[in-house]
Design an enzyme around this catalytic site. Structure first.
Site, PDB file in Angstrom:
ATOM      1  N   ASN A 129       6.933  -3.320  -7.450  1.00 52.77           N
ATOM      2  CA  ASN A 129       7.884  -4.506  -7.129  1.00 52.77           C
ATOM      3  C   ASN A 129       6.762  -5.843  -6.973  1.00 52.77           C
ATOM      4  O   ASN A 129       5.764  -5.724  -6.520  1.00 52.77           O
ATOM      5  CB  ASN A 129       7.894  -4.144  -5.194  1.00 52.77           C
ATOM      6  CG  ASN A 129       8.288  -5.386  -4.810  1.00 52.77           C
ATOM      7  OD1 ASN A 129       9.542  -5.867  -4.877  1.00 52.77           O
ATOM      8  ND2 ASN A 129       7.653  -5.898  -3.770  1.00 52.77           N
ATOM      9  N   GLU A 130       7.216  -6.475  -7.919  1.00 59.37           N
ATOM     10  CA  GLU A 130       6.349  -7.812  -7.715  1.00 59.37           C
ATOM     11  C   GLU A 130       4.745  -7.717  -8.207  1.00 59.37           C
ATOM     12  O   GLU A 130       4.096  -8.276  -7.712  1.00 59.37           O
ATOM     13  CB  GLU A 130       6.415  -8.962  -6.678  1.00 59.37           C
ATOM     14  CG  GLU A 130       7.769  -8.904  -6.115  1.00 59.37           C
ATOM     15  CD  GLU A 130       7.765 -10.045  -4.831  1.00 59.37           C
ATOM     16  OE1 GLU A 130       6.488 -10.207  -4.185  1.00 59.37           O
ATOM     17  OE2 GLU A 130       8.626 -10.504  -4.423  1.00 59.37           O
ATOM     18  N   CYS A 172       8.015  -5.307  -0.581  1.00 58.41           N
ATOM     19  CA  CYS A 172       6.415  -5.061  -0.317  1.00 58.41           C
ATOM     20  C   CYS A 172       6.545  -3.474   0.235  1.00 58.41           C
ATOM     21  O   CYS A 172       5.418  -2.974  -0.115  1.00 58.41           O
ATOM     22  CB  CYS A 172       5.764  -6.226   0.459  1.00 58.41           C
ATOM     23  SG  CYS A 172       5.872  -7.663  -0.807  1.00 58.41           S
ATOM     24  N   GLU A 214      15.113  -3.654   3.174  1.00 58.01           N
ATOM     25  CA  GLU A 214      13.772  -3.250   3.249  1.00 58.01           C
ATOM     26  C   GLU A 214      13.480  -3.275   4.701  1.00 58.01           C
ATOM     27  O   GLU A 214      14.087  -3.926   5.783  1.00 58.01           O
ATOM     28  CB  GLU A 214      12.887  -4.384   3.008  1.00 58.01           C
ATOM     29  CG  GLU A 214      11.349  -4.249   3.067  1.00 58.01           C
ATOM     30  CD  GLU A 214      10.459  -5.146   2.428  1.00 58.01           C
ATOM     31  OE1 GLU A 214      10.988  -6.308   1.859  1.00 58.01           O
ATOM     32  OE2 GLU A 214       9.307  -4.902   2.043  1.00 58.01           O
TER      33      GLU A 214
END
Ligand code: AHR
Length: 676
Positions: free
Chosen positions: A386-387, A256, A52
């Protein structure tokens, strides 16, 4: 974002109390345990990496561009202290007269609106222009070659000569070249610079030395020696450290970063391909700037270069639930792409698969071919979301994307998302939803204490093999000491034991630049001149390089619960690989029984990683804990004593090489019950 951690709550508990189930399994083999079944298949892609652009991992990190803010696109939106001339200094040398301004009229590309205009009023040997100080300085090495390039045009029809220099931190000139800018339309200009000296924190200077007006944009400097000598490539030493992990897959671009903290900076892959001037730069969720110079083409190329499968994660058409600048567990800041725009968004995801795998004659395959890669990138996995908070908005959009990919590309495994924690509402609801849709795999995330990892060693033993399989997409034990790394190693033996249901796993985050770290711990720390792999890195490396295709229970017996172990065999080489983790303070004996493996050679390789419990690798002492390799003799049944705080890998050479036995991927899910 979760940037702070509470102290280790369980530090005073004994290891024995943290490992009750494990102790039972090793001391009392009478009761049938799932790990005692011989030759349980393990996913061939088990150990990979999570990349990331956090902690300056891409811009200023792996992406080898040495100029910071090369396109003058920094804004206060990235960081309140930033503006288009951040990292640049206006220079007026000698007796030159004139001025510099940031302009936006008729830019090199609408995606790249800002550029600089230099207006020179007199002919001077030196001239006026700009100096860029890079990301903490521009490191240059004597004799190495650097590729300078710029997009430029002159106004008023008069050619303007540019003087391009590399300078050391005192201002001494290390390399110099001239470039006449003649065209009145935007054109690329290039020159190679070879510095005569070395400086860890040099600068790049571009001066207009003739009377006239010249516009400049995309002022770039790359070392010629990038990883695999790729143009627009990766920093060689950092990329090599990643390649040395021998990851089976690379997840990108986040985290994120993938879903962004608002629709405005959601990561849209199409904005990141093609010529650099066409790429859309944007605010990085971690409070800096993304040039998108490291974009989807470069990610795919890098995966191929290191022999890893690509695992892109696309947004599930919703942003982070913490959007809006607040970190609230269960926050309601999630924003979503409108349902009216969803058909276009779903097509965007399908187009990504075509970009990666489609023939060079297809619309998106042709763009890949135009970038120099007519062959497929062999995409097998796509993460969606994502999450994300499990809202009706998320579910509605995820289902649209999932159904479309499943229908058009059944050969691609879609990975769903089950929140940011190992339990809780999003986890439970995410699993229920995944089971309802029969999503082949879901992405679990957790950052917990080392004690948690030791205590939860049996987590996956009871997972229902008929439901979705698992991608453990983010995990770490909140620290970079040897004890942290050993708790992760112990956990990784459980991932091997459950390698039929845990199909993929990646430690997170991967990279962190000294002085620019938003998240700790990380796997590899670096600055402009040094790469410092953590102890955790060596654990990942030892597991990844010594992955097996089958797991065997009952080969190792320890009398103390501080020792956790695994035995795997690599069907390709026939090698049998033992991993022994001693997370306790005293040496512990382990009994090894290899008698079931008939065609082993007595020669083995012994690799150990050990030291004091709190030992760490640092920039000052990067080799504090590193693996040590020695020859070893292993046959039949033997005793081995594990050192305190150690990981031992014993690789016994095989002579019965067979084709790799692989379980079929995913899609064994059955609808129905909540969670696991
Ligand atoms: O790995 C750092 C962050 O942790 C990731 O961006 C996010 O997915 C998680 O919360």
């Amino acid at each position: 974002m979760k940037t702070s951690y509470s102290s280790l709550l369980l530090a005073s508990l004994s290891l024995a109390s943290l490992l009750p189930n494990l102790a039972n399994a090793q001391k009392a083999p009478k009761k049938a345990q799932p790990d005692l079944a011989a030759g349980k298949p393990i996913s061939q892609d088990l150990f990979g990496i999570f990349f990331e652009d956090i902690n300056y991992a891409a811009d200023g990190g792996l992406y080898a561009e040495l100029v910071q803010n090369r396109s003058f696109e920094y804004t206060p939106n990235d960081n309140t202290a930033w503006q288009p001339l951040t990292a640049w200094e206006f220079l007026r040398e000698g007796y030159s007269f004139g001025n510099m301004s940031v302009e936006t009229a008729a830019p090199v590309n609408p995606s790249n609106p800002h550029y600089v205009t230099l207006h020179v009023e007199n002919e001077m040997q030196k001239g006026l222009g700009l100096k860029n100080s890079g990301f903490d300085g521009i490191p240059v090495k004597a004799g190495d070659q650097y590729n300078f390039s710029v997009q430029a045009r002159v106004k008023g029809g008069k050619s303007v000569p540019l003087l391009v220099q590399l300078r050391d931190k005192e201002g001494g000139v290390l390399a110099t070249a001239s470039l006449p800018v003649q065209a009145s339309t935007w054109q690329p200009y290039r020159v190679t610079l070879t510095p005569t000296g070395t400086d860890a924190a040099g600068s790049l200077v571009v001066l207009a030395t003739g009377k006239g007006t010249v516009d400049l944009d995309l002022i770039s400097l790359f070392p010629q020696k990038t990883f695999k000598n790729r143009a627009n490539g990766m920093r060689a030493d950092l990329a090599q450290a990643i390649a040395d992990l021998q990851p089976k897959f690379v997840r990108f671009p986040g985290g994120c970063l993938a879903h962004g903290d608002g629709l405005e900076n959601m990561y849209r892959w199409k904005n990141t391909i093609g010529p650099l001037e066409q790429r859309v730069e944007q605010r990085n969720i971690w409070n800096y700037h993304q040039t998108a110079g490291l974009g989807y083409f470069e990610y795919f190329q890098f995966c191929e270069d290191i022999g890893a499968k690509p695992l892109p994660v696309v947004p599930a058409a919703v942003s982070c639930q913490n959007s809006g600048g607040t970190w609230r567990i269960g926050g309601t800041g999630q924003q979503s792409i409108t349902m009216a725009e969803m058909p276009e968004y779903v097509q965007e995801v399908l187009d990504l698969i075509e970009y990666a795998n489609g023939p060079a004659t297809s619309t998106w395959g042709a763009k890949r071919a135009a970038a120099g890669h007519p062959e497929s990138f062999h995409l097998e996995y796509v993460g969606v979301g994502n999450e994300d908070k499990q809202t009706p908005e998320f579910r509605e959009r995820f289902k649209l994307i999932y159904d479309a990919v499943k229908q058009k590309h059944p050969e691609v495994t879609v990975i769903g998302t089950v929140g940011p924690s190992p339990k809780g509402d999003d986890f439970d609801q995410g699993w229920t939803f995944a089971n309802q849709l029969a999503v082949p795999m879901v992405d679990e995330h957790y950052y917990e204490s080392p004690e948690w990892f030791l205590k939860n060693n049996r987590r996956y033993d009871s997972y229902d093999r008929k439901k979705s399989t698992v991608y453990l997409g983010e995990y770490a034990s909140r620290g970079n000491t040897l004890f942290n790394a050993l708790s992760e190693a112990a956990y990784m033996t459980s991932l091997e034991r459950n390698g039929d249901v845990v199909r993929l796993a990646s430690y997170a985050p991967l990279l962190a630049k000294e002085g620019h770290t938003q998240w700790n711990p990380d796997l590899i720390y670096f600055n402009n001149s040094t790469v410092c792999p953590t102890v955790n890195y060596y654990v990942q490396q030892l597991f990844s390089r010594n992955q097996g295709s089958e797991y065997f229970g009952g080969v190792l017996t320890a009398s103390d619960s501080a020792v956790v172990s695994s035995c795997v065999r690599d069907a390709n080489s026939g090698d049998v690989i033992l991993k022994l983790v001693n997370a306790g303070a005293t040496a512990q004996p382990v009994r090894v029984d290899l008698s079931r493996f008939k065609r082993l050679r007595p020669t083995a390789e012994l690799i150990t990683l050990s030291g004091p419990r709190d030992a760490k690798n640092t920039f000052a002492s990067p080799q504090t804990v590193v693996p040590k390799t020695a020859p070893f003799k292993a046959s039949g049944s033997f005793a081995y004593t594990t050192a305190p705080y150690s990981l031992t890998v014993i690789r016994v050479k095989g002579s019965d090489a067979k084709p790799r036995k692989e379980v079929s991927r995913g899609s064994t899910a059955s609808g129905g019950s909540a969670g696991r």
